[in-house]
Design a protein around this motif. Structure first.
Motif, PDB file in Angstrom:
ATOM      1  N   ILE A 180      41.164  -4.737 -49.592  1.00 45.14           N
ATOM      2  CA  ILE A 180      40.188  -4.841 -48.287  1.00 45.14           C
ATOM      3  C   ILE A 180      40.600  -4.676 -47.200  1.00 45.14           C
ATOM      4  O   ILE A 180      42.080  -4.852 -46.876  1.00 45.14           O
ATOM      5  CB  ILE A 180      39.560  -6.394 -48.478  1.00 45.14           C
ATOM      6  N   VAL A 181      39.900  -4.276 -46.047  1.00 48.21           N
ATOM      7  CA  VAL A 181      40.472  -4.271 -44.760  1.00 48.21           C
ATOM      8  C   VAL A 181      39.379  -5.329 -44.189  1.00 48.21           C
ATOM      9  O   VAL A 181      38.527  -5.358 -44.413  1.00 48.21           O
ATOM     10  CB  VAL A 181      40.381  -2.821 -44.202  1.00 48.21           C
ATOM     11  N   ALA A 182      40.041  -5.912 -42.942  1.00 45.30           N
ATOM     12  CA  ALA A 182      39.230  -7.052 -42.369  1.00 45.30           C
ATOM     13  C   ALA A 182      39.749  -7.231 -40.908  1.00 45.30           C
ATOM     14  O   ALA A 182      40.795  -6.494 -40.207  1.00 45.30           O
ATOM     15  CB  ALA A 182      39.718  -8.564 -43.143  1.00 45.30           C
ATOM     16  N   TYR A 183      38.656  -7.928 -40.182  1.00 47.29           N
ATOM     17  CA  TYR A 183      38.995  -8.100 -38.722  1.00 47.29           C
ATOM     18  C   TYR A 183      40.345  -8.929 -38.610  1.00 47.29           C
ATOM     19  O   TYR A 183      40.615  -9.889 -39.607  1.00 47.29           O
ATOM     20  CB  TYR A 183      37.752  -8.834 -38.344  1.00 47.29           C
ATOM     21  N   GLY A 184      40.742  -9.068 -37.396  1.00 45.33           N
ATOM     22  CA  GLY A 184      41.762  -9.876 -37.103  1.00 45.33           C
ATOM     23  C   GLY A 184      41.448 -11.383 -37.411  1.00 45.33           C
ATOM     24  O   GLY A 184      40.269 -11.543 -37.423  1.00 45.33           O
ATOM     25  N   GLU A 217      38.102   4.037 -40.651  1.00 46.69           N
ATOM     26  CA  GLU A 217      38.971   4.971 -41.065  1.00 46.69           C
ATOM     27  C   GLU A 217      40.192   4.555 -41.993  1.00 46.69           C
ATOM     28  O   GLU A 217      40.465   5.250 -42.883  1.00 46.69           O
ATOM     29  CB  GLU A 217      39.602   5.566 -39.619  1.00 46.69           C
ATOM     30  N   ALA A 218      40.323   3.318 -41.749  1.00 48.92           N
ATOM     31  CA  ALA A 218      41.457   2.766 -42.553  1.00 48.92           C
ATOM     32  C   ALA A 218      41.029   2.517 -43.957  1.00 48.92           C
ATOM     33  O   ALA A 218      41.808   2.540 -44.959  1.00 48.92           O
ATOM     34  CB  ALA A 218      41.828   1.375 -41.919  1.00 48.92           C
ATOM     35  N   ALA A 219      39.766   1.933 -44.147  1.00 51.45           N
ATOM     36  CA  ALA A 219      39.335   1.496 -45.406  1.00 51.45           C
ATOM     37  C   ALA A 219      39.222   2.951 -46.267  1.00 51.45           C
ATOM     38  O   ALA A 219      39.604   3.044 -47.627  1.00 51.45           O
ATOM     39  CB  ALA A 219      38.010   1.098 -45.403  1.00 51.45           C
ATOM     40  N   ALA A 220      38.881   3.952 -45.595  1.00 51.11           N
ATOM     41  CA  ALA A 220      38.588   5.187 -46.271  1.00 51.11           C
ATOM     42  C   ALA A 220      39.937   6.020 -46.756  1.00 51.11           C
ATOM     43  O   ALA A 220      40.361   6.486 -47.620  1.00 51.11           O
ATOM     44  CB  ALA A 220      38.030   6.538 -45.285  1.00 51.11           C
ATOM     45  N   SER A 221      41.166   5.620 -45.827  1.00 51.56           N
ATOM     46  CA  SER A 221      42.235   6.273 -45.974  1.00 51.56           C
ATOM     47  C   SER A 221      43.172   5.688 -47.412  1.00 51.56           C
ATOM     48  O   SER A 221      43.638   6.222 -48.071  1.00 51.56           O
ATOM     49  CB  SER A 221      43.246   6.074 -44.673  1.00 51.56           C
ATOM     50  N   VAL A 222      43.201   4.172 -47.262  1.00 52.87           N
ATOM     51  CA  VAL A 222      43.879   3.527 -48.339  1.00 52.87           C
ATOM     52  C   VAL A 222      42.895   3.040 -49.594  1.00 52.87           C
ATOM     53  O   VAL A 222      43.279   2.394 -50.552  1.00 52.87           O
ATOM     54  CB  VAL A 222      44.258   2.369 -47.462  1.00 52.87           C
ATOM     55  N   GLY A 223      41.522   3.410 -49.415  1.00 52.98           N
ATOM     56  CA  GLY A 223      40.619   3.110 -50.582  1.00 52.98           C
ATOM     57  C   GLY A 223      40.393   1.666 -50.785  1.00 52.98           C
ATOM     58  O   GLY A 223      39.801   1.179 -51.792  1.00 52.98           O
ATOM     59  N   GLU A 225      37.944  -1.941 -49.585  1.00 52.52           N
ATOM     60  CA  GLU A 225      36.642  -2.165 -49.239  1.00 52.52           C
ATOM     61  C   GLU A 225      36.650  -2.785 -48.097  1.00 52.52           C
ATOM     62  O   GLU A 225      37.404  -3.416 -47.441  1.00 52.52           O
ATOM     63  CB  GLU A 225      36.117  -3.371 -50.312  1.00 52.52           C
ATOM     64  N   VAL A 226      35.325  -2.645 -47.269  1.00 53.11           N
ATOM     65  CA  VAL A 226      35.138  -2.973 -45.914  1.00 53.11           C
ATOM     66  C   VAL A 226      33.676  -3.677 -45.669  1.00 53.11           C
ATOM     67  O   VAL A 226      32.797  -3.006 -46.185  1.00 53.11           O
ATOM     68  CB  VAL A 226      35.411  -1.904 -44.973  1.00 53.11           C
ATOM     69  N   MET A 227      33.674  -4.717 -44.915  1.00 50.79           N
ATOM     70  CA  MET A 227      32.445  -5.167 -44.685  1.00 50.79           C
ATOM     71  C   MET A 227      31.774  -4.435 -43.323  1.00 50.79           C
ATOM     72  O   MET A 227      32.477  -4.457 -42.154  1.00 50.79           O
ATOM     73  CB  MET A 227      32.664  -6.643 -44.295  1.00 50.79           C
ATOM     74  N   LEU A 228      30.560  -3.841 -43.328  1.00 49.29           N
ATOM     75  CA  LEU A 228      30.061  -3.046 -42.488  1.00 49.29           C
ATOM     76  C   LEU A 228      28.610  -3.474 -42.227  1.00 49.29           C
ATOM     77  O   LEU A 228      28.126  -3.873 -43.222  1.00 49.29           O
ATOM     78  CB  LEU A 228      30.179  -1.482 -42.791  1.00 49.29           C
ATOM     79  N   PRO A 229      28.101  -3.356 -40.847  1.00 51.72           N
ATOM     80  CA  PRO A 229      26.851  -3.155 -40.621  1.00 51.72           C
ATOM     81  C   PRO A 229      26.068  -2.132 -41.480  1.00 51.72           C
ATOM     82  O   PRO A 229      26.746  -1.073 -41.821  1.00 51.72           O
ATOM     83  CB  PRO A 229      26.702  -2.839 -39.190  1.00 51.72           C
TER      84      PRO A 229
END
Length: 284
Positions: A180-184, A217-223, A225-229
């Motif tokens: 996953i990618v996440a906020y700080g 962009e990070a999520a797309a690059s490394v594959g 999951e990301v929490m988005l509006p």
């Protein structure tokens, strides 16, 4: 008489009465004397009556004009007052209006809708300020702000516009199921961060950032999951929504206005535009 005096005749007649000559009336009106004489001739032709006698090289009102002059003077005063009022309104409705918000609101909602604001208010210049922090209204840092959640109010007037829904998204290509990618970490108490932790407890965090566009962009690059509006995730064709995650987090969206600047016609016009454009994109 087979015609009435028009509103645009009043200014010329009034200036001739005040100046006493066509040359002086023309000077006051910013036209040449020939034009002023031609306009007066057309007025008298329509009325089939003379309005001025030429005495000692000056134009004196005829008995007919003297009879109606008080009414014409009153009409001219009303016309001038109306023109001044409209001019003040145009001046007040012009100028620059500063709107502070996060990049998501500017990029997905306000930026694409600027055409409708410009069409209705061509004299307004809007300054879309991308701010992650809560700006100070007391410090005149902004006229209006759109915020995700309540923050320091600075005596601002506040209106709730709706709820922004979140969902978990996965890249369509090259998805890495355990990342996953996440906020700080300093944003761990945000509703979307809490929801991500609940949906993916113990998941490997591939990257962190405080900016949504970087996370995407990070999520797309490394594959990852990301929490988005949902406004953002649904519009990005690189991602698909993870089933069952829509609405696991919400953020209330508020529009704030400077307590004094918010009364200006230009700021009110932009506030109405923001309220309409943002509200229609949110859940109630």
């Amino acid at each position: 008489m087979n015609a009435v005096i028009r509103w645009d005749d009043l200014e010329l007649i009034s200036e001739i009465v005040a100046g006493g000559t066509l040359s002086e009336a023309a000077r006051r009106l910013g036209v040449d004397q020939t034009t002023a004489a031609r306009r007066l001739g057309r007025i008298e032709a329509r009325l089939e009556a003379a309005l001025f006698d030429r005495i000692d090289r000056r134009l004196r009102p005829t008995p007919l004009l003297r009879t109606i002059l008080p009414r014409l003077t009153a009409m001219a005063a009303v016309a001038e007052e109306t023109d001044n009022h409209l001019r003040r309104l145009r001046e007040e409705a012009a100028g620059s209006v500063r709107v502070s918000s996060v990049g998501l609101v500017h990029q997905v909602i306000l930026g694409p809708a600027l055409g409708s604001l410009a069409a209705a208010n061509p004299d307004i210049e809007i300054d879309l300020m991308n701010e992650d922090r809560s700006v100070s209204f007391e410090g005149r840092e902004a006229d209006l702000a759109v915020r995700l959640g309540r923050g320091p109010e600075d005596n601002a007037t506040i209106r709730r516009l709706g709820r922004l829904a979140f969902a978990l998204y996965r890249p369509k290509a090259g998805a890495n199921s355990d990342a996953i990618v996440a906020y700080g970490r300093e944003y761990a108490e945000m509703p979307e961060a809490i929801a991500l932790s609940a949906l993916r407890p113990g998941a490997r965090v591939a990257a962190r950032s405080n900016h949504l566009d970087i996370l995407v962009e990070a999520a797309a690059s490394v594959g990852a999951e990301v929490m988005l509006p949902t406004l953002m995730g649904d519009a990005d064709e690189r991602f698909s929504e993870v089933e069952g995650t829509r609405g696991t987090a919400f953020r209330d969206v508020y529009r704030l206005a400077h307590p004094e600047r918010g009364k200006a016609p230009a700021v009110r016009a932009v506030a109405r535009w923001i309220d309409a454009e943002v509200s229609r994109r949110l859940e109630r």
